[in-house]
Scaffold this motif. Structure first.
Motif, PDB file in Angstrom:
ATOM      1  N   ALA A  49      34.254  37.843  33.207  1.00 37.92           N
ATOM      2  CA  ALA A  49      34.971  37.335  32.257  1.00 37.92           C
ATOM      3  C   ALA A  49      34.882  35.889  32.069  1.00 37.92           C
ATOM      4  N   TYR A 102      30.438  42.021  36.889  1.00 38.42           N
ATOM      5  CA  TYR A 102      30.671  41.656  35.494  1.00 38.42           C
ATOM      6  C   TYR A 102      31.918  40.613  35.593  1.00 38.42           C
ATOM      7  N   VAL A 133      31.953  38.465  28.165  1.00 35.75           N
ATOM      8  CA  VAL A 133      31.808  39.186  29.596  1.00 35.75           C
ATOM      9  C   VAL A 133      30.279  39.153  29.451  1.00 35.75           C
ATOM     10  N   VAL A 137      39.090  42.486  33.578  1.00 37.55           N
ATOM     11  CA  VAL A 137      37.966  43.010  33.363  1.00 37.55           C
ATOM     12  C   VAL A 137      37.795  44.065  34.477  1.00 37.55           C
ATOM     13  N   VAL A 183      38.470  45.776  29.067  1.00 39.27           N
ATOM     14  CA  VAL A 183      38.624  44.545  29.249  1.00 39.27           C
ATOM     15  C   VAL A 183      39.853  44.068  28.394  1.00 39.27           C
ATOM     16  N   ILE A 236      40.128  36.258  27.735  1.00 43.57           N
ATOM     17  CA  ILE A 236      40.345  37.471  28.635  1.00 43.57           C
ATOM     18  C   ILE A 236      41.093  37.257  29.893  1.00 43.57           C
TER      19      ILE A 236
END
Length: 85
Positions: free
Chosen positions: A22, A20, A28, A51, A61, A48
């Motif tokens: 950001a 994942y 995301v 995460v 997040v 962001i």
């Protein structure tokens, strides 16, 4: 192999389900296996800063002064908590 994002990355986490990232565009992205990253979430209001994988099906997040819990499967928001200053 390398897979490019449509923007820069500011935070990253990984778990058995995927990686994942950001993005600097306040979305995301998720990459599973050797597939290209795909946008997971809608755009957050603020940049962001973190995460984190918090369970099998949830991602945390941090965006601005809020902590958002989102679904790893479809990116839908599940809960938002305001953080103290």
């Amino acid at each position: 192999s390398e897979q490019a994002l449509p923007c820069g990355g500011v935070a990253i986490c990984a778990d058995p389900a995927g990686v994942y990232v950001a993005g600097t565009d306040r979305h995301v992205y998720v990459a599973v296996g050797k597939k290209a990253p795909r946008q997971l979430t809608e755009q957050f209001l603020h940049p962001i800063t973190a995460v984190v994988s918090v369970s099998q099906d949830r991602l945390a997040v941090v965006s601005g002064k809020s902590l958002h819990l989102v679904s790893k499967s479809d990116g839908r928001p599940l809960q938002t908590l305001d953080l103290p200053e």
